[in-house]
Design a protein around this motif. Structure first.
Motif, PDB file in Angstrom:
ATOM      1  N   ASN A 182       4.272   2.293   1.814  1.00 54.18           N
ATOM      2  CA  ASN A 182       2.996   2.926   2.167  1.00 54.18           C
ATOM      3  C   ASN A 182       2.926   3.276   3.653  1.00 54.18           C
ATOM      4  O   ASN A 182       2.312   4.272   4.033  1.00 54.18           O
ATOM      5  CB  ASN A 182       1.828   2.008   1.784  1.00 54.18           C
ATOM      6  N   GLU A 183       3.551   2.461   4.499  1.00 51.57           N
ATOM      7  CA  GLU A 183       3.567   2.766   5.928  1.00 51.57           C
ATOM      8  C   GLU A 183       4.329   4.068   6.180  1.00 51.57           C
ATOM      9  O   GLU A 183       3.919   4.897   7.005  1.00 51.57           O
ATOM     10  CB  GLU A 183       4.203   1.620   6.713  1.00 51.57           C
TER      11      GLU A 183
ATOM     12  N   GLU B 150       2.151   6.924   4.988  1.00 46.70           N
ATOM     13  CA  GLU B 150       1.087   7.181   5.955  1.00 46.70           C
ATOM     14  C   GLU B 150       1.620   7.957   7.155  1.00 46.70           C
ATOM     15  O   GLU B 150       0.958   8.867   7.666  1.00 46.70           O
ATOM     16  CB  GLU B 150       0.463   5.861   6.413  1.00 46.70           C
ATOM     17  N   GLN B 151       2.817   7.601   7.602  1.00 43.59           N
ATOM     18  CA  GLN B 151       3.438   8.314   8.719  1.00 43.59           C
ATOM     19  C   GLN B 151       3.675   9.779   8.352  1.00 43.59           C
ATOM     20  O   GLN B 151       3.393  10.684   9.145  1.00 43.59           O
ATOM     21  CB  GLN B 151       4.767   7.665   9.088  1.00 43.59           C
TER      22      GLN B 151
ATOM     23  N   TYR C  10       0.331  11.622   8.183  1.00 43.30           N
ATOM     24  CA  TYR C  10      -0.196  11.840   9.534  1.00 43.30           C
ATOM     25  C   TYR C  10       0.492  13.038  10.182  1.00 43.30           C
ATOM     26  O   TYR C  10      -0.156  13.892  10.803  1.00 43.30           O
ATOM     27  CB  TYR C  10       0.010  10.585  10.376  1.00 43.30           C
TER      28      TYR C  10
ATOM     29  N   GLY D 199      -5.245  12.592   7.569  1.00 45.39           N
ATOM     30  CA  GLY D 199      -5.575  11.229   7.944  1.00 45.39           C
ATOM     31  C   GLY D 199      -6.519  10.555   6.981  1.00 45.39           C
ATOM     32  O   GLY D 199      -7.056   9.477   7.272  1.00 45.39           O
TER      33      GLY D 199
ATOM     34  N   GLU E  80      -7.905   8.574   3.577  1.00 42.75           N
ATOM     35  CA  GLU E  80      -7.464   7.362   2.883  1.00 42.75           C
ATOM     36  C   GLU E  80      -6.593   7.728   1.685  1.00 42.75           C
ATOM     37  O   GLU E  80      -6.895   8.654   0.930  1.00 42.75           O
ATOM     38  CB  GLU E  80      -8.674   6.570   2.405  1.00 42.75           C
ATOM     39  N   ILE E  81      -5.502   6.970   1.494  1.00 42.87           N
ATOM     40  CA  ILE E  81      -4.633   7.168   0.339  1.00 42.87           C
ATOM     41  C   ILE E  81      -5.285   6.542  -0.885  1.00 42.87           C
ATOM     42  O   ILE E  81      -5.614   5.355  -0.893  1.00 42.87           O
ATOM     43  CB  ILE E  81      -3.246   6.551   0.584  1.00 42.87           C
TER      44      ILE E  81
ATOM     45  N   THR F  32      -4.682  11.761  -1.690  1.00 38.39           N
ATOM     46  CA  THR F  32      -5.619  11.325  -0.650  1.00 38.39           C
ATOM     47  C   THR F  32      -6.968  11.979  -0.916  1.00 38.39           C
ATOM     48  O   THR F  32      -7.134  12.710  -1.895  1.00 38.39           O
ATOM     49  CB  THR F  32      -5.125  11.743   0.750  1.00 38.39           C
TER      50      THR F  32
END
Length: 287
Positions: free
Chosen positions: A2-3, A6-7, A10, A15, A17-18, A37
Motif C-alpha cells: 500500500n505504501e 500511495e507513492q 501521489y 491524494g 483516500e484509497i 480512490t
C-alpha cells in the motif's frame, strides 16, 4: 504494497483516500493491481527488477498509438523505472463486448495502420515480453526485419542453445535469401508490435482497447500475421480490417516468415515447445 501504491498515486496527482486494492491478472512479467480512490479507478503494474526504461517505453508506445486517433488505449497517468520500484499507473478499463466490438477492433487497427511514419523500426530499443529488441530507423523494411529482428533472434538462439545444427543452417540460408519474399519498399505503418489476443480488451460500450504495445513502424502485414499465430481474433475482425484496408497480394506468401519472428521469440523465451513450428517454416523456405 500500500505504501508503494500511495507513492505511485501521489506521483499521478491523486491524494485521495484509497478505498480498494485488489491484485488482478496482468501477465507473467508484472504484479498488477486494481486500485480505487475517491477520485478514480486505476490499473497499476509493478516490476521489482524492471530493465532500464521498461515502463517508459510501454507508456511511449501507448501514447504513440493514441496519437493516431484510431484505436483506444488506456490513459497513462505516470510511470517510474526506479530500481526495485518500477511502476506504471493507467486508467482502469472495464466493459463487455458488444455485437460490433470485433468489427470495431478490425476497423480501428486498420485505421492505425493507415497512419504512416517516415522510417521503419523505432528510435528507441524496446522489449517483447522481457526480451530486449534492438531497433533503429531504416529506409528499408527488408533490412530492418532481417538485421534487427530475425538476426537478433538467431544470435540469441545460438547463445541459448535453441539454434543449432540443421535449424541454424536453414535459418542462415533463409536470411541470405529473404529478399525473395519480404518487400524492401513498403509503407512504414504505425504498429502495436505485440498484438496477440491477450493484448486487447473491451471497454465501456464494448469499445475495443489495445494494451501492452511493443511499438514500431513497419509492414502492416507483419502485425496481421501475428494475430493468426495464437488466435483470439474473429472472422468479423478480419473482414472489417479488409473492408478498410485490403491486404496486399503477397500476404499469404510472406505470412509464415512474419510469424517466424514471434515463434523465435517464444522459442528463446520458453524453449523447445516452439521448435517444431520454427522448423516447419524454415523447411518450407530454406528446405
Amino acid at each position: 504494497m500500500n505504501e508503494r501504491i500511495e507513492q505511485a498515486l501521489y506521483q499521478a496527482g491523486d491524494g485521495e483516500e484509497i478505498k480498494q486494492v485488489k491484485q488482478v491478472a496482468g501477465g507473467s512479467i508484472n504484479e498488477s493491481y486494481f486500485v480505487q480512490t475517491g477520485m478514480q479507478t486505476y490499473f497499476i503494474k509493478y516490476h521489482a527488477n524492471a530493465p532500464e526504461r521498461f515502463f517508459e517505453l510501454e507508456a511511449k508506445g501507448l501514447n504513440m498509438s493514441s496519437e493516431t486517433n484510431s484505436i483506444a488505449v488506456p490513459e497513462v497517468f505516470t510511470y517510474s523505472d526506479e530500481r526495485h520500484n518500477a511502476f506504471l499507473v493507467m486508467e482502469w478499463v472495464e466493459g463487455s463486448p458488444s455485437a460490433d466490438t470485433d468489427r470495431k477492433l478490425g476497423d480501428h487497427i486498420a485505421a492505425m495502420h493507415q497512419t504512416i511514419g517516415n522510417h521503419h523500426g523505432f528510435d528507441d530499443d524496446t522489449f517483447i515480453g522481457a526480451l530486449p529488441q534492438k531497433n533503429g530507423l531504416f529506409s528499408s523494411w527488408l533490412e530492418y526485419y532481417r538485421d534487427r529482428r530475425l538476426k537478433a533472434q538467431l544470435q540469441m538462439g545460438i547463445e541459448r542453445g535453441t539454434m543449432t545444427g540443421r535449424r541454424r543452417e536453414r535459418m542462415e540460408k533463409l536470411l541470405e535469401n529473404l529478399d525473395k519474399w519480404v518487400p524492401d519498399k513498403v509503407e512504414p505503418s504505425y504498429l502495436h508490435g505485440d498484438l496477440w489476443g491477450g493484448n486487447w480488451l473491451s471497454g465501456p460500450s464494448g469499445e475495443p482497447y489495445v494494451i501492452d504495445p511493443s511499438f514500431l513502424y513497419g509492414d502492416r502485414h507483419f502485425e496481421l500475421a501475428f494475430t493468426e499465430v495464437f488466435g483470439g481474433y474473429s472472422s468479423e475482425f478480419y473482414q472489417a480490417y479488409q473492408d478498410r484496408f485490403p491486404l496486399a497480394p503477397y500476404y499469404e506468401d510472406v505470412k509464415p516468415l512474419y510469424q517466424l519472428y514471434y515463434l523465435l521469440v517464444h522459442l528463446n523465451m520458453f524453449g523447445e515447445a516452439y521448435g517444431r513450428s520454427v522448423d516447419t517454416i524454415l523447411k518450407r523456405y530454406a528446405g
